[in-house]
Enzyme design. Sequence first.
Site: not given
Ligand code: NDP
Length: 454
Positions: A130-131, A154-157, A206, A228-229, A262
């Site tokens: 979502w960021n 599959k975008h962030a919910s 994510g 890309e974490l 990130c």
């Molecule tokens: P998430 O990693 O949980 O979400 C990113 C995407 O992954 C969303 O579309 C989410 O879907 C999906 N997702 C989450 N868990 C799973 C899973 N087990 N299997 C498949 N898809 C999944 O990020 P958050 O929104 O929870 O953010 C929390 C942390 O993530 C932050 O504190 C940061 O550390 C990190 N982050 C890093 C980013 C980057 O640019 N590198 C970007 C965003 C977050 P859904 O929304 O439906 O859960």
Amino acid sequence: MPYISLNPATRKTLKTYTSWDSNHLAEALEQAYNAQRNWARTTFAERVERMNCVAKLLHERISEYAALMAAEMGKPVREGHAEIKKCALVCDYYAVHAEHFMGAEVVQTGAGKSYVCYEPLGVVLGVMPWNFPFFQVMRFAAPALMAGNGCVLKHASSVPGCALALEQLFRDAEFPPHLFTTLMIEASDVADVIASHYIQAVTLTGSEPAGREVASHAGQHLKKCVMELGGSDAFVVLKDADLELAASFAVRSRFQNCGQSCIAAKRIIPVAEIADEFVALFIKKAAELKMGDPMDETTQIGPMARLDLREDLHQQVADSIAQGAQPVLGCEPVRGAGAFYPPSALDRVTAKTRAYHEELFGPVAAIIRARDEEEAIRIANDTRFGLGSSIWSRDLDRAEKIAGQIQAGSCFINGMVRSDPRLPFGGTKASGFGRELSYHGIREFVNIKTVWIG
Ligand code: NDP
């Protein structure tokens, strides 16, 4: 389960969307697969025409999309405009260069003729955060589509409005129906999508836990993936740095997008000789940032994207203070309905604190003072992450030598880490693997085929 779009500045519900059942999903994947098979046969000229149209529409809709991001995840509209412009830049870049990047390369081997060619893989699943709700998607979709692949998203919910606007954008640019499809599904459905024989690869941006889960499903089904974490980028300030400049960029890098990036400078590492002066400048500049309504053109810090993310961040801050870090700016949530957290800084962060080891995904800087240059390099590498890094010094030769010692996907000298379509983007260690952007990005999701003719 419904998708709920919630304004983080007011916590008012904007809209509710229904998520798909398994039949709807299966049908969408098959349609994407069929669309891609036709798309793979198109010429580059046809693909360029469509991608140019996306870029044109992005420019036309810049205010609409910036307002949508402000409403759904709190990004100040000023930053939203910049994000949409950057999306158009990525489209332009691949429209101009994709044909060259995908061109066959003749290799002299003693055969009558031998060469390497690049063919599309199929439909790529993008699991996106979502960021940067538009840019992260465009960064994977523009090269994938130009390579002849299809995309399912599959975008962030928390950003369903942005997800659907992106699908509409590709439709309006007259891409073939179903070639870019937004899947209204839960994270728990992602495993089934990866398993589907209609899907050939997956890319995720994510968190580390999401990356581990998605990469393990990709591994199980032997599908190519890019991860890309998160990151906890070091921002190393040496004694001969231009402190005024370094402090300005440290503030920009740490607090843009309310710290939810990130590649933000999350660990600020000044050496002892200049630490007091640098920290004072950093705090002064950070304190001047204007927090407020993301729809206001002058706002620099909006709310965080979600209330639960603010709670998690504040727990990291509170624990770090209990472990010995010194709060020198902010460090308390703003009272009221919105998910606001002020620009904050923790000084004297040591290896005993959470802020040293964990990613702070919000507007909080961890300042880790180093005894000298050698210790600064050691601290910069003392992290499970390896996304970006930056070094600030007037001695460019020395800084370049230090860059060679930093374990990260990028190292910027006297500049803040940022993505540029011309340069590869990605990380090492727990920040993931694979690369986006440049020719490296477009070649992640292709079949690199050798042709040998005797
Ligand atoms: P998430 O990693 O949980 O979400 C990113 C995407 O992954 C969303 O579309 C989410 O879907 C999906 N997702 C989450 N868990 C799973 C899973 N087990 N299997 C498949 N898809 C999944 O990020 P958050 O929104 O929870 O953010 C929390 C942390 O993530 C932050 O504190 C940061 O550390 C990190 N982050 C890093 C980013 C980057 O640019 N590198 C970007 C965003 C977050 P859904 O929304 O439906 O859960």
